[in-house]
Write a protein that holds these residues in place. Sequence first.
Motif, PDB file in Angstrom:
ATOM      1  N   ALA A 122     -37.104  15.807  18.537  1.00 13.32           N
ATOM      2  CA  ALA A 122     -37.545  15.576  17.159  1.00 13.32           C
ATOM      3  C   ALA A 122     -36.411  15.842  16.167  1.00 13.32           C
ATOM      4  CB  ALA A 122     -38.753  16.454  16.843  1.00 13.32           C
ATOM      5  N   ALA A 123     -35.624  16.884  16.414  1.00 16.88           N
ATOM      6  CA  ALA A 123     -34.488  17.186  15.532  1.00 16.88           C
ATOM      7  C   ALA A 123     -33.469  16.050  15.563  1.00 16.88           C
ATOM      8  CB  ALA A 123     -33.833  18.503  15.938  1.00 16.88           C
ATOM      9  N   ALA A 124     -33.248  15.466  16.725  1.00 17.02           N
ATOM     10  CA  ALA A 124     -32.324  14.335  16.825  1.00 17.02           C
ATOM     11  C   ALA A 124     -32.861  13.132  16.050  1.00 17.02           C
ATOM     12  CB  ALA A 124     -32.095  13.968  18.295  1.00 17.02           C
ATOM     13  N   LEU A 125     -34.160  12.928  16.117  1.00 16.61           N
ATOM     14  CA  LEU A 125     -34.784  11.835  15.370  1.00 16.61           C
ATOM     15  C   LEU A 125     -34.634  12.049  13.864  1.00 16.61           C
ATOM     16  CD1 LEU A 125     -36.408   9.222  15.563  1.00 16.61           C
ATOM     17  CD2 LEU A 125     -38.483  10.622  15.587  1.00 16.61           C
ATOM     18  N   VAL A 126     -34.825  13.275  13.416  1.00 15.80           N
ATOM     19  CA  VAL A 126     -34.632  13.606  12.001  1.00 15.80           C
ATOM     20  C   VAL A 126     -33.187  13.330  11.596  1.00 15.80           C
ATOM     21  CG1 VAL A 126     -34.543  15.516  10.339  1.00 15.80           C
ATOM     22  CG2 VAL A 126     -36.509  15.281  11.870  1.00 15.80           C
ATOM     23  N   LEU A 127     -32.246  13.720  12.438  1.00 16.26           N
ATOM     24  CA  LEU A 127     -30.828  13.531  12.138  1.00 16.26           C
ATOM     25  C   LEU A 127     -30.503  12.058  11.930  1.00 16.26           C
ATOM     26  CD1 LEU A 127     -27.957  14.733  11.875  1.00 16.26           C
ATOM     27  CD2 LEU A 127     -27.763  14.520  14.372  1.00 16.26           C
ATOM     28  N   VAL A 128     -30.937  11.212  12.837  1.00 13.95           N
ATOM     29  CA  VAL A 128     -30.581   9.792  12.757  1.00 13.95           C
ATOM     30  C   VAL A 128     -31.354   9.067  11.659  1.00 13.95           C
ATOM     31  CG1 VAL A 128     -32.198   8.833  14.467  1.00 13.95           C
ATOM     32  CG2 VAL A 128     -29.942   7.802  14.162  1.00 13.95           C
ATOM     33  N   THR A 129     -32.572   9.472  11.362  1.00 14.71           N
ATOM     34  CA  THR A 129     -33.312   8.809  10.293  1.00 14.71           C
ATOM     35  C   THR A 129     -32.803   9.232   8.918  1.00 14.71           C
ATOM     36  OG1 THR A 129     -35.091  10.471  10.387  1.00 14.71           O
ATOM     37  CG2 THR A 129     -35.406   8.428  11.644  1.00 14.71           C
ATOM     38  N   ARG A 130     -32.241  10.420   8.826  1.00 17.67           N
ATOM     39  CA  ARG A 130     -31.667  10.892   7.555  1.00 17.67           C
ATOM     40  C   ARG A 130     -30.307  10.268   7.292  1.00 17.67           C
ATOM     41  NH1 ARG A 130     -31.483  11.828   2.627  1.00 17.67           N
ATOM     42  NH2 ARG A 130     -30.550  13.740   1.886  1.00 17.67           N
ATOM     43  N   ASP A 131     -29.524  10.090   8.362  1.00 20.72           N
ATOM     44  CA  ASP A 131     -28.177   9.542   8.203  1.00 20.72           C
ATOM     45  C   ASP A 131     -27.823   8.706   9.429  1.00 20.72           C
ATOM     46  OD1 ASP A 131     -25.517   8.969   7.758  1.00 20.72           O
ATOM     47  OD2 ASP A 131     -24.882  11.063   7.583  1.00 20.72           O
ATOM     48  N   PRO A 132     -28.032   7.391   9.354  1.00 21.65           N
ATOM     49  CA  PRO A 132     -27.743   6.524  10.499  1.00 21.65           C
ATOM     50  C   PRO A 132     -26.303   6.629  11.004  1.00 21.65           C
ATOM     51  CG  PRO A 132     -29.038   5.338   8.869  1.00 21.65           C
ATOM     52  CD  PRO A 132     -28.630   6.645   8.232  1.00 21.65           C
ATOM     53  N   ALA A 133     -25.386   7.099  10.184  1.00 17.11           N
ATOM     54  CA  ALA A 133     -24.004   7.290  10.639  1.00 17.11           C
ATOM     55  C   ALA A 133     -23.914   8.387  11.690  1.00 17.11           C
ATOM     56  CB  ALA A 133     -23.097   7.627   9.453  1.00 17.11           C
ATOM     57  N   THR A 144     -25.767   8.572  14.336  1.00 16.81           N
ATOM     58  CA  THR A 144     -26.453   8.078  15.536  1.00 16.81           C
ATOM     59  C   THR A 144     -25.831   8.634  16.812  1.00 16.81           C
ATOM     60  OG1 THR A 144     -27.173   6.077  14.414  1.00 16.81           O
ATOM     61  CG2 THR A 144     -27.111   6.004  16.820  1.00 16.81           C
ATOM     62  N   ARG A 145     -24.516   8.665  16.877  1.00 17.61           N
ATOM     63  CA  ARG A 145     -23.850   9.186  18.095  1.00 17.61           C
ATOM     64  C   ARG A 145     -24.227  10.641  18.326  1.00 17.61           C
ATOM     65  NH1 ARG A 145     -19.381  11.897  19.803  1.00 17.61           N
ATOM     66  NH2 ARG A 145     -18.406  11.177  21.711  1.00 17.61           N
ATOM     67  N   ALA A 146     -24.169  11.443  17.279  1.00 19.57           N
ATOM     68  CA  ALA A 146     -24.532  12.861  17.400  1.00 19.57           C
ATOM     69  C   ALA A 146     -25.991  13.011  17.806  1.00 19.57           C
ATOM     70  CB  ALA A 146     -24.267  13.585  16.087  1.00 19.57           C
ATOM     71  N   GLN A 181     -27.422  14.843  21.108  1.00 22.12           N
ATOM     72  CA  GLN A 181     -28.385  15.929  20.928  1.00 22.12           C
ATOM     73  C   GLN A 181     -29.757  15.599  21.493  1.00 22.12           C
ATOM     74  OE1 GLN A 181     -28.639  17.293  16.821  1.00 22.12           O
ATOM     75  NE2 GLN A 181     -30.816  17.643  17.027  1.00 22.12           N
ATOM     76  N   GLY A 182     -30.153  14.332  21.467  1.00 20.77           N
ATOM     77  CA  GLY A 182     -31.547  14.020  21.747  1.00 20.77           C
ATOM     78  C   GLY A 182     -31.888  13.241  22.997  1.00 20.77           C
ATOM     79  N   THR A 183     -30.915  12.651  23.669  1.00 15.06           N
ATOM     80  CA  THR A 183     -31.253  11.811  24.823  1.00 15.06           C
ATOM     81  C   THR A 183     -31.829  12.621  25.983  1.00 15.06           C
ATOM     82  OG1 THR A 183     -29.603  10.166  24.202  1.00 15.06           O
ATOM     83  CG2 THR A 183     -30.359  10.139  26.497  1.00 15.06           C
ATOM     84  N   ALA A 184     -31.122  13.637  26.434  1.00 11.52           N
ATOM     85  CA  ALA A 184     -31.641  14.446  27.560  1.00 11.52           C
ATOM     86  C   ALA A 184     -32.982  15.092  27.223  1.00 11.52           C
ATOM     87  CB  ALA A 184     -30.613  15.493  27.992  1.00 11.52           C
ATOM     88  N   PRO A 185     -33.154  15.666  26.024  1.00 11.61           N
ATOM     89  CA  PRO A 185     -34.458  16.237  25.702  1.00 11.61           C
ATOM     90  C   PRO A 185     -35.586  15.197  25.700  1.00 11.61           C
ATOM     91  CG  PRO A 185     -32.825  17.074  24.180  1.00 11.61           C
ATOM     92  CD  PRO A 185     -32.159  15.995  24.991  1.00 11.61           C
ATOM     93  N   ALA A 186     -35.320  14.030  25.120  1.00 12.37           N
ATOM     94  CA  ALA A 186     -36.361  12.997  25.084  1.00 12.37           C
ATOM     95  C   ALA A 186     -36.744  12.557  26.496  1.00 12.37           C
ATOM     96  CB  ALA A 186     -35.887  11.803  24.259  1.00 12.37           C
TER      97      ALA A 186
END
Length: 125
Positions: free
Chosen positions: A91-102, A104-106, A110-115
Amino acid sequence: MQTVTVILAAVAALVHVYIFVLESFRWTAPSTRRTFGISAEDAETTRELAYNQGFYNLFLAVVTVAGLVLWGAVPAAGTALILAGTGSMAAAALVLVTRDPAKTRAAMVQGTAPALAVVSTLLTL
């Protein structure tokens, strides 16, 4: 499927421990500033915020590891903790990318393995 879940959740926890180290102890180091794309001045200004945020990442890792440890002995508690830890990470990774699409890599780091751990955990139920 359980082996996949354990591996994914463990990788997620390790990534978040690494993020904890970067944010809480290496925030102003040049290599960390490059990783996060911030200036020396901004790093100094946000040092206390990053320190606190690093501990959030550590606590998510601890919850996830506690779930992995409990999973065999108390499956319901272990499952709940794994889902709480990895779900919060994703969820934190989703928040990060929706707040700042730049970022996306971070967010992917941060979020692929958890998801994937969340999906894998749910498939073991």
